[in-house]
Structure formats: structure tokens, C-alpha cells
Design an enzyme around this catalytic site. Structure first.
Site, PDB file in Angstrom:
ATOM      1  N   CYS A 248      70.894  53.765  68.956  1.00 42.26           N
ATOM      2  CA  CYS A 248      70.823  52.084  68.992  1.00 42.26           C
ATOM      3  C   CYS A 248      72.400  52.112  68.413  1.00 42.26           C
ATOM      4  CB  CYS A 248      69.987  51.677  67.879  1.00 42.26           C
ATOM      5  SG  CYS A 248      69.972  52.541  66.288  1.00 42.26           S
TER       6      CYS A 248
ATOM      7  N   GLU B 165      70.407  41.416  63.082  1.00 38.73           N
ATOM      8  CA  GLU B 165      70.778  41.621  64.441  1.00 38.73           C
ATOM      9  C   GLU B 165      69.764  40.890  65.149  1.00 38.73           C
ATOM     10  OE1 GLU B 165      72.619  45.968  63.882  1.00 38.73           O
ATOM     11  OE2 GLU B 165      70.519  46.019  64.691  1.00 38.73           O
TER      12      GLU B 165
END
Length: 170
Positions: A60, A107
Site C-alpha cells: 500500500c 485516507e
């Protein structure tokens, strides 16, 4: 890239500053599965400024300004795990967690599913360890010992497995 709740770009910020301020920013998470349906987990490097040593999804990171999410996923698979593979967008979600006092993950996360049958050659600056694991084993361990996993992984793992199964059976 700073974004709003609809993933519209608002500007840029340095990564650490966005995490300190809790600003909503664009990110992505890749979950790689093999032919047997196992998922590849990585253990984050022990010197990372947040979530060191925790188990998480295959890779990620954050897209660079102007970088398409699939391109960013391919870049980071190579940089973190030492391989590349086909990836498909699965879903998006927004989350905010306080990782430690004064440090936030906020996020707009694009989740991608990848397919790969092979070994990783991880970058030790990014990854302490890695393994292939059956999703049912991961789910049981995540339930029993959530402190061993990154915060975002616990939020999204079940949904990523469902997406993989839906995409794989189609």
C-alpha cells in the site's frame, strides 16, 4: 494528493504532514492472491514511522500527483515486494484512525486485487517479512490478535476477500 470525500483533488501535502494533520489524502491498497486463493501478507519494516512490524496487505502507498492508481500499484509492488502482477480495481473506501497520539491515517483508499503465483523479493527498507496465507487463517488470527495487524488491514480485509472471490468466480 489531498482529496475530498468524493476523491476530488484539493491540493498536495507532504506525506508525514498529512498524517500529522489528519488530512484526507488519496492512497491505495493492493491485495495479491495466488492460484490456490491464498493472499500474500507483508510485515512492515521495523523502522517505519508508523505501524512498524505489523502485518498488512501485500502493499500500500500513495499515488504521486498525476499518477493513475494502477500505475502507482505496479510501481509500489516492484519497489516494496520485488515483483509485478496484473491488478484490478475492486472498491474504494474512506477511513480515519489515530495510529498513535497525533498521527492519523485519513485516507480515500483505492483497493486493488492482484493475481500472482510466485515468490516475493522484498525491499528490506519496506518489508521485514512476507508470507502466503489462506484467508480463513488470516481472518481467525485477525480476530484473535488484531494488535498484530495494521489498522487499515483490519478495516478492509474481509471486504477485499469478498471482492477477490466475486472477481475470481466471474
Amino acid at each position: 494528493m489531498l482529496v475530498d470525500e468524493n476523491d476530488r483533488e484539493l491540493g498536495t501535502a507532504e506525506k508525514l504532514q498529512a498524517h500529522l494533520d489528519g488530512q484526507l489524502h488519496r492512497a491505495f491498497s493492493v491485495f495479491v492472491f495466488d492460484r490456490q486463493g491464498r493472499t500474500m501478507l507483508q510485515q512492515r519494516a521495523l523502522h517505519k514511522y508508523h505501524s512498524p512490524g505489523l502485518w498488512s496487505n501485500t502493499c500500500c502507498s500513495h499515488q504521486r500527483p498525476g499518477e493513475a492508481t494502477p500505475d502507482a500499484a505496479h510501481r509500489r509492488l516492484n519497489e516494496e515486494m520485488g515483483f509485478d502482477c496484473p491488478v484490478e480495481p475492486a472498491f474504494e473506501f474512506v477511513y480515519k484512525v489515530e495510529l498513535q497520539p497525533g498521527l492519523f491515517e485519513h485516507e480515500y483508499d483505492h483497493v486493488l486485487i492482484g493475481y500472482y503465483d510466485g515468490d516475493a523479493d522484498p525491499n528490506p527498507e519496506e518489508v521485514a517479512d512476507w508470507k502466503w496465507v489462506d484467508p480463513s487463517e488470516v481472518a481467525a488470527d485477525l480476530n484473535a490478535r488484531p494488535e498484530l495487524y495494521s489498522h487499515w488491514f483490519g478495516l478492509v480485509f474481509g471486504r477485499a476477500v469478498e471482492a477477490y472471490r466475486a472477481m475470481h468466480s466471474a
